[in-house]
Motif scaffolding. Sequence first.
Motif, PDB file in Angstrom:
ATOM      1  N   ALA A 227      63.872  83.739  57.214  1.00 54.09           N
ATOM      2  CA  ALA A 227      63.365  84.818  56.306  1.00 54.09           C
ATOM      3  C   ALA A 227      62.852  84.371  54.807  1.00 54.09           C
ATOM      4  N   LYS A 228      63.819  83.627  54.071  1.00 55.90           N
ATOM      5  CA  LYS A 228      63.474  83.407  52.700  1.00 55.90           C
ATOM      6  C   LYS A 228      62.740  82.070  52.548  1.00 55.90           C
ATOM      7  N   PHE A 229      62.606  81.524  53.570  1.00 54.17           N
ATOM      8  CA  PHE A 229      62.027  79.958  53.351  1.00 54.17           C
ATOM      9  C   PHE A 229      60.607  80.162  52.987  1.00 54.17           C
ATOM     10  N   PRO A 230      59.627  81.030  53.767  1.00 51.75           N
ATOM     11  CA  PRO A 230      58.422  81.148  53.060  1.00 51.75           C
ATOM     12  C   PRO A 230      58.205  81.422  51.459  1.00 51.75           C
ATOM     13  N   MET A 231      58.946  82.109  50.951  1.00 54.02           N
ATOM     14  CA  MET A 231      59.097  82.385  49.529  1.00 54.02           C
ATOM     15  C   MET A 231      59.451  81.262  48.733  1.00 54.02           C
ATOM     16  N   LEU A 232      60.663  80.428  49.398  1.00 53.19           N
ATOM     17  CA  LEU A 232      61.295  79.444  48.687  1.00 53.19           C
ATOM     18  C   LEU A 232      60.035  78.336  48.663  1.00 53.19           C
ATOM     19  N   ALA A 233      59.258  78.182  49.466  1.00 50.84           N
ATOM     20  CA  ALA A 233      58.281  76.963  49.850  1.00 50.84           C
ATOM     21  C   ALA A 233      57.191  77.473  48.875  1.00 50.84           C
ATOM     22  N   ALA A 234      56.632  78.744  48.948  1.00 51.92           N
ATOM     23  CA  ALA A 234      55.640  79.131  48.108  1.00 51.92           C
ATOM     24  C   ALA A 234      55.964  79.081  46.490  1.00 51.92           C
TER      25      ALA A 234
ATOM     26  N   VAL B 269      43.955  69.025  58.751  1.00 54.24           N
ATOM     27  CA  VAL B 269      43.793  70.684  59.064  1.00 54.24           C
ATOM     28  C   VAL B 269      44.498  71.306  57.685  1.00 54.24           C
ATOM     29  N   LEU B 270      45.677  70.896  57.108  1.00 59.02           N
ATOM     30  CA  LEU B 270      46.215  71.467  56.212  1.00 59.02           C
ATOM     31  C   LEU B 270      45.374  71.350  54.778  1.00 59.02           C
ATOM     32  N   GLU B 271      44.786  70.244  54.742  1.00 54.69           N
ATOM     33  CA  GLU B 271      43.960  69.893  53.446  1.00 54.69           C
ATOM     34  C   GLU B 271      42.742  70.971  53.425  1.00 54.69           C
ATOM     35  N   ALA B 272      42.207  70.987  54.826  1.00 54.62           N
ATOM     36  CA  ALA B 272      40.897  71.942  54.772  1.00 54.62           C
ATOM     37  C   ALA B 272      41.257  73.401  54.323  1.00 54.62           C
ATOM     38  N   ILE B 273      42.656  73.712  54.629  1.00 59.48           N
ATOM     39  CA  ILE B 273      43.126  75.333  54.299  1.00 59.48           C
ATOM     40  C   ILE B 273      43.313  75.387  52.869  1.00 59.48           C
ATOM     41  N   GLY B 274      43.515  74.206  52.461  1.00 57.47           N
ATOM     42  CA  GLY B 274      43.729  74.304  50.666  1.00 57.47           C
ATOM     43  C   GLY B 274      44.935  73.779  50.356  1.00 57.47           C
ATOM     44  N   ILE B 275      45.812  73.225  51.197  1.00 60.50           N
ATOM     45  CA  ILE B 275      47.196  73.045  50.750  1.00 60.50           C
ATOM     46  C   ILE B 275      47.147  71.415  50.288  1.00 60.50           C
ATOM     47  N   PRO B 276      47.718  71.465  49.051  1.00 60.80           N
ATOM     48  CA  PRO B 276      47.901  70.116  48.609  1.00 60.80           C
ATOM     49  C   PRO B 276      48.858  69.095  49.443  1.00 60.80           C
ATOM     50  N   ARG B 277      48.493  67.799  49.254  1.00 61.37           N
ATOM     51  CA  ARG B 277      49.203  66.687  49.994  1.00 61.37           C
ATOM     52  C   ARG B 277      50.395  66.658  49.854  1.00 61.37           C
ATOM     53  N   ASP B 278      51.005  66.946  48.410  1.00 59.18           N
ATOM     54  CA  ASP B 278      52.403  66.915  48.220  1.00 59.18           C
ATOM     55  C   ASP B 278      53.244  68.285  48.829  1.00 59.18           C
ATOM     56  N   MET B 279      52.477  69.126  49.371  1.00 60.74           N
ATOM     57  CA  MET B 279      53.112  70.347  50.093  1.00 60.74           C
ATOM     58  C   MET B 279      53.130  70.161  51.345  1.00 60.74           C
ATOM     59  N   PHE B 280      52.426  69.030  52.229  1.00 64.38           N
ATOM     60  CA  PHE B 280      52.565  68.929  53.414  1.00 64.38           C
ATOM     61  C   PHE B 280      53.876  68.764  54.205  1.00 64.38           C
ATOM     62  N   THR B 281      54.777  68.009  53.510  1.00 61.79           N
ATOM     63  CA  THR B 281      56.234  68.028  54.150  1.00 61.79           C
ATOM     64  C   THR B 281      56.929  69.275  54.018  1.00 61.79           C
ATOM     65  N   VAL B 282      56.484  69.943  52.778  1.00 65.54           N
ATOM     66  CA  VAL B 282      57.353  71.360  52.654  1.00 65.54           C
ATOM     67  C   VAL B 282      56.777  72.234  53.877  1.00 65.54           C
TER      68      VAL B 282
ATOM     69  N   PHE C  30      55.997  71.302  56.971  1.00 68.91           N
ATOM     70  CA  PHE C  30      56.870  70.853  57.914  1.00 68.91           C
ATOM     71  C   PHE C  30      58.306  71.420  57.911  1.00 68.91           C
ATOM     72  N   ALA C  31      59.154  71.406  56.737  1.00 72.98           N
ATOM     73  CA  ALA C  31      60.303  71.903  56.584  1.00 72.98           C
ATOM     74  C   ALA C  31      60.337  73.273  56.693  1.00 72.98           C
ATOM     75  N   LEU C  32      59.402  73.931  56.520  1.00 76.46           N
ATOM     76  CA  LEU C  32      59.208  75.505  56.691  1.00 76.46           C
ATOM     77  C   LEU C  32      59.194  75.763  58.087  1.00 76.46           C
ATOM     78  N   SER C  33      58.428  74.939  58.939  1.00 75.12           N
ATOM     79  CA  SER C  33      58.393  75.011  60.418  1.00 75.12           C
ATOM     80  C   SER C  33      59.645  74.834  61.151  1.00 75.12           C
ATOM     81  N   ARG C  34      60.193  73.626  60.617  1.00 81.81           N
ATOM     82  CA  ARG C  34      61.417  73.179  61.244  1.00 81.81           C
ATOM     83  C   ARG C  34      62.773  73.963  60.844  1.00 81.81           C
TER      84      ARG C  34
END
Length: 469
Positions: free
Chosen positions: A172-179, A376-389, A391-395
């Motif tokens: 539950a908390k990971f989306p807010m932590l990541a954002a 895909v992630l970059e097209a959505i507007g997510i910066p490259r240094d957030m890609f692994t975050v 990944f962590a949110l998903s995992r």
Amino acid sequence: MSEGIKVGDAVITLPDGTTASFPLLKGTEGPAVIDIRALYQKLGVFTLDPGFTSTSSCVSSITYIDGDQGELWYRGYRIQDLANSCSFLEVCYLLMYGELPTGEQLDHFESAVKSEMCIHEKLIEFYRSFQQGAHPMAIMVGVVGALSAFLDEKKNYDDPVEREKASIKLVAKFPMLAAIAYRTAYGLPVVYPKRKFSYIKNFLYMMFHDPMNEDFDVDPVIVEAMEKIFILHADHEQNASTSTVRIAGSSLANPFACIAAGIASLWGPMHGGANEAVLNMLDEVKKRGAVDEYLTRAKDKNDSVRLMGFGHRVYKNFDPRSVIMGEIAHRVLETLNSHELELFQLAIEMEKKALADEYFIKRKLYPNVDFYSGVVLEAIGIPRDMFTVIFALSRTIGWISQWSEMMADPVKKIGRPRQLYVGEKCRQIPHARDRLSRTISPALTQRTRNVWSPVKKSIHHHVHKLHVV
């Protein structure tokens, strides 16, 4: 939990003629394993397996991979079917509880997750101690570990109810932590979740909402794409970060510390940073305008160029997630009509040429999930240094499910790998006058100076500032 069915014995014979038999166990699917837990006791030897390429570290019923056939299952369901039929929260429920939820169970689960989405205000203050521009993964390692100070309270994790509560809190908390990690790194104000939004839409809202605008909306194609991306990355058997979570948990560390350890492991470019490396490669190829030249260089073992996003440690046929990711990329980029479409078209060209090349075919180097996910992630507007975050949110759901499964085992053993020691034999310490008067090579002396000099300068600088103050 069952440890598999014994189907026979494997006999191991040493050069001196000593023999011992060990149980040969078969699981639901996959190759049989030799249970060598009594190997040292029976034969006085260990095995050597760097990278654990032939070692089963645990017994699990969560995820199954058949690398030769290109299969990935969560709790017996093929990843393609889950991605095409289920929401991410349904998959979270499946990984946690073993079965897909009914409508009533899903409503209850989603309500429980939304109720736990906000994080403690003191933890938000902790974010403010990170400087603007800090890498979001560095922030995530710190704040997820810090959750222990707010949520652990010396819980008894032998209790399945406490494990369930901790699992829901983390998911539950990971989306807010990541954002907030993203908004902290970019100097943006914190945005709080809204109960009316879905799990995925809440994450996008907390990432991208402009406080100056009251309304927030996002194209359903983007939400669906993120939903599928999260599902594709939810778990992946005993990879580096999952194994890290399990080995940290084997010491009975709290789950938040274990997940922080998993994030640190995921951060490495050999694991979670691969999709960013693919984009960097595509940028380079685009700048040079030479796909054929790049592929030729990638085949040269003496050249440092590598074909990123191709091949996989486990999949020796194809990565089943890559097909779905390619379809997602088509839909997203056609919907957005973004400039990343050029990179996507370049990626398609590279894939076609590589898969028609005997060199890559012979080595079974097929596109993996990372080949298209970064585009895909970059097209959505997510910066490259957030890609692994991302990944962590998903995992997170995979990590916490694996941790919970391990904690449910009544027999707990701390992870303690063995080693093949090749260092010095036992020796005596020379007398002080002898060891302090000996000479060392000028090269070693200079190397020591090169390391120590900047450290001394930094210390002197800070000490001087202290005195001035």
